[in-house]
Design an enzyme around this catalytic site. Structure first.
Site: not given
Length: 205
Positions: A146-147
């Site tokens: 994800c981030n």
């Protein structure tokens, strides 16, 4: 008009009741704005332990090795070809927000648009994502990110172990966290994973 004028003239702001304003931001925080006893405007996050957003300000190249041909981590790894090549990555599940597919000519990508907020219905994305992971593991190695590699990536990785290996939520998440200590799904995702446990018939209750 005279009545209105008399009301305005007799108005005393000290008679007003204090009010709070609450705003939910895109990353899931609830910010409360209020005036203190001195009349100064203050703000505070009221659900600090519930939202999953993590400010990603430092480079993070730690990779959580989950199973043969399955690893997960942050967006920083997704941009480093040397690291991806070292693990033999052939497929990437990109659950990041505003994170591009860095090597589309070399790797196969699945982009999953999921906000890291407690009210996002994350379970609806599991089937297609897990199918992509299964297919990727058969022919190569899958990297899921994800981030920050903390909330969304750990949620999908935990769910995948629950689905494929019949692990309970607690067992699956404990294992995921042992491989990447920063793993921490937001509160809403945790509740959904527990519901997923019941759906899969894994609950001990």
């Amino acid at each position: 008009m005279s009545s209105l004028l008399s009301q305005l003239q007799s108005f005393n702001k000290k008679q007003l009741r204090k009010t709070d304003t609450a705003v939910r931001t895109e990353d899931g925080r609830v910010i409360r704005e209020y005036k203190d006893d001195s009349g100064n405007i203050r703000t505070e996050v009221t659900n600090r332990d519930q939202y999953g957003f993590v400010a990603d300000v430092l480079m993070d190249f730690q990779v959580g090795e989950i199973r043969d041909n399955l690893i997960f981590g942050s967006q920083d790894v997704a941009a480093e070809w040397d690291i991806l090549a070292r693990y033999g990555v052939t497929h990437i599940v990109n659950i990041g927000t505003y994170v591009k597919n860095y090597f589309p000519d070399k790797l196969k990508y699945l982009n999953v648009k999921v906000n890291d907020t407690p009210d996002t219905k994350v379970l609806s994305y599991f089937d297609d994502t897990f199918k992509f992971i299964d297919e990727g593991r058969q022919s190569g190695c899958v990297f899921l990110h994800c981030n920050a590699g903390v909330s969304r990536a750990s949620t999908f990785t935990t769910g995948y172990l629950m689905r494929t290996e019949k692990m309970t939520y607690e067992d699956a998440f404990s294992y995921v966290k042992s491989k990447r200590p920063s793993a921490r799904p937001n509160a809403g995702f945790v509740e959904q994973l527990k519901e997923y446990e019941k759906t899969l018939g894994l609950s001990k209750e």
